[in-house]
Design a protein around this motif. Structure first.
Motif, short mmCIF file in Angstrom:
data_model
loop_
_atom_site.label_atom_id
_atom_site.label_comp_id
_atom_site.label_asym_id
_atom_site.label_seq_id
_atom_site.Cartn_x
_atom_site.Cartn_y
_atom_site.Cartn_z
N THR A 126 -8.29 13.74 -7.02
CA THR A 126 -8.32 13.78 -8.48
C THR A 126 -7.85 12.43 -8.99
O THR A 126 -6.64 12.15 -8.99
CB THR A 126 -7.42 14.89 -9.03
N PRO A 127 -8.77 11.56 -9.37
CA PRO A 127 -8.38 10.21 -9.79
C PRO A 127 -7.43 10.24 -11.00
O PRO A 127 -7.62 11.03 -11.92
CB PRO A 127 -9.72 9.56 -10.16
N ILE A 128 -6.43 9.38 -10.95
CA ILE A 128 -5.49 9.26 -12.07
C ILE A 128 -5.24 7.78 -12.32
O ILE A 128 -5.40 6.94 -11.44
CB ILE A 128 -4.14 9.95 -11.79
N LEU A 129 -4.85 7.47 -13.53
CA LEU A 129 -4.47 6.10 -13.86
C LEU A 129 -3.01 5.89 -13.46
O LEU A 129 -2.15 6.69 -13.82
CB LEU A 129 -4.64 5.82 -15.35
N PRO A 130 -2.72 4.83 -12.68
CA PRO A 130 -1.33 4.56 -12.32
C PRO A 130 -0.48 4.38 -13.57
O PRO A 130 -0.92 3.77 -14.55
CB PRO A 130 -1.43 3.26 -11.53
N THR A 131 0.72 4.93 -13.55
CA THR A 131 1.61 4.84 -14.72
C THR A 131 2.88 4.04 -14.45
O THR A 131 3.43 3.42 -15.36
CB THR A 131 2.02 6.25 -15.19
N SER A 132 3.34 4.03 -13.20
CA SER A 132 4.58 3.30 -12.91
C SER A 132 4.32 1.81 -12.76
O SER A 132 3.23 1.41 -12.33
CB SER A 132 5.22 3.84 -11.63
N LEU A 133 5.28 0.99 -13.10
CA LEU A 133 5.15 -0.45 -13.02
C LEU A 133 4.96 -0.90 -11.57
O LEU A 133 4.17 -1.80 -11.27
CB LEU A 133 6.39 -1.13 -13.63
N ALA A 134 5.67 -0.26 -10.64
CA ALA A 134 5.59 -0.64 -9.23
C ALA A 134 4.17 -0.44 -8.70
O ALA A 134 3.62 -1.31 -8.01
CB ALA A 134 6.57 0.19 -8.41
N THR A 135 3.55 0.69 -9.02
CA THR A 135 2.19 0.96 -8.57
C THR A 135 1.22 -0.03 -9.18
O THR A 135 0.32 -0.54 -8.51
CB THR A 135 1.78 2.39 -8.94
N SER A 150 0.83 -1.21 0.00
CA SER A 150 0.00 0.00 0.00
C SER A 150 0.87 1.25 0.00
O SER A 150 0.54 2.25 -0.66
CB SER A 150 -0.92 0.01 1.23
N LYS A 151 1.96 1.19 0.74
CA LYS A 151 2.89 2.33 0.79
C LYS A 151 3.41 2.64 -0.62
O LYS A 151 3.53 3.81 -1.00
CB LYS A 151 4.06 1.98 1.71
N ILE A 152 3.71 1.60 -1.40
CA ILE A 152 4.18 1.78 -2.77
C ILE A 152 3.08 2.43 -3.62
O ILE A 152 3.32 3.38 -4.37
CB ILE A 152 4.61 0.44 -3.38
N GLY A 153 1.86 1.92 -3.49
CA GLY A 153 0.75 2.47 -4.26
C GLY A 153 0.46 3.92 -3.94
O GLY A 153 0.14 4.72 -4.83
N LEU A 154 0.63 4.29 -2.68
CA LEU A 154 0.34 5.66 -2.24
C LEU A 154 1.35 6.67 -2.77
O LEU A 154 1.12 7.88 -2.68
CB LEU A 154 0.30 5.72 -0.71
N SER A 155 2.46 6.18 -3.31
CA SER A 155 3.45 7.10 -3.86
C SER A 155 2.95 7.78 -5.12
O SER A 155 3.49 8.80 -5.55
CB SER A 155 4.76 6.36 -4.17
N GLU A 156 1.88 7.22 -5.71
CA GLU A 156 1.39 7.78 -6.97
C GLU A 156 -0.09 8.14 -6.94
O GLU A 156 -0.51 9.10 -7.58
CB GLU A 156 1.65 6.78 -8.11
N ILE A 157 -0.90 7.38 -6.22
CA ILE A 157 -2.34 7.66 -6.20
C ILE A 157 -2.81 7.89 -4.77
O ILE A 157 -2.12 7.56 -3.81
CB ILE A 157 -3.13 6.50 -6.83
N GLY A 158 -4.00 8.49 -4.64
CA GLY A 158 -4.54 8.83 -3.33
C GLY A 158 -5.06 7.61 -2.58
O GLY A 158 -5.33 6.56 -3.18
N PRO A 159 -5.23 7.73 -1.27
CA PRO A 159 -5.67 6.59 -0.46
C PRO A 159 -7.05 6.06 -0.83
O PRO A 159 -7.27 4.85 -0.86
CB PRO A 159 -5.65 7.14 0.98
#
Length: 206
Positions: free
Chosen positions: A197-206, A24-33
């Motif tokens: 503001t919803p965004i589509l994840p772009t990084s492979l890790a996310t 979850s910590k990795i995912g939060l680096s790019e998108i909101g909780p």
């Protein structure tokens, strides 16, 4: 299910649950909780609802009401968990939230009007010491906002555990579990639209 199989399953759940903090910590680096929660639980609900659609369609109104209640408690827990993870390390949040086992014992003691056992009191002291080691800065006691939110998550988690234990004893646990994921997905999606503001994840890790 025999006890041995249940214990193995429980170990697996604990391992995966522990891994989820770091992931979850990795995912939060790019998108909101709330977006992260919406994605996670929408996928979980859709996949499980397809597999167990007969159980979902045949569930009782009581199961649906219980699912809404459980989904609300779980959303409060997971929402606080991810908000806390934005500012606090995953190991600290994991420790704080897993202190819910103490809250469960204390809440049950109050509800059942029983004095906590010596073992319960000893565990409580251990948790307090653990929180102290995590939060003492020099000689001063200091709790950051993120750590306070992590403690709130543990309280919500404890409430969810107690309610789950009571409802699952007489309702369909499969339908109960899956439907509450749907409730959580609705809450998360609503909060995502309202606050992020919803965004589509772009990084492979996310």
């Amino acid at each position: 299910m025999v006890q041995k199989h249940a214990e193995i399953l429980l170990i697996g759940v604990l391992i995966l649950r522990s891994m989820s903090y770091a992931l979850s910590k990795i995912g939060l680096s790019e998108i909101g909780p709330f977006e992260l929660l919406a994605i996670r639980f929408s996928i979980a609900f859709i996949v499980l609802a397809i597999i167990f659609h007969k159980r979902i369609l045949s569930m009782s109104k009581e199961t649906l009401r219980a699912s809404i209640l459980l989904g609300t408690a779980l959303f409060c827990c997971m929402g606080c968990e991810l908000i806390s993870l934005e500012t606090v390390s995953s190991s600290t949040v994991a420790f704080l939230e897993n202190s819910s086992v103490i809250w469960v014992l204390l809440f049950l003691g109050i509800l059942e009007q029983k004095v906590p056992s010596t073992k319960t009191l000893a565990c409580t002291v251990g948790v307090i010491l653990g929180v102290g080691l995590l939060t003492l800065k020099g000689t001063a006691f200091s709790l950051t906002v993120g750590e306070v939110i992590g403690i709130v998550a543990s309280i919500c988690y404890a409430v969810w555990i107690i309610w789950t234990s009571r409802f699952a004893s007489h309702l369909d646990p499969i339908a109960l579990g899956i439907t509450q994921f749907g409730v959580l997905a609705v809450y998360s999606s609503s909060f995502m639209v309202a606050t992020e503001t919803p965004i589509l994840p772009t990084s492979l890790a996310t």
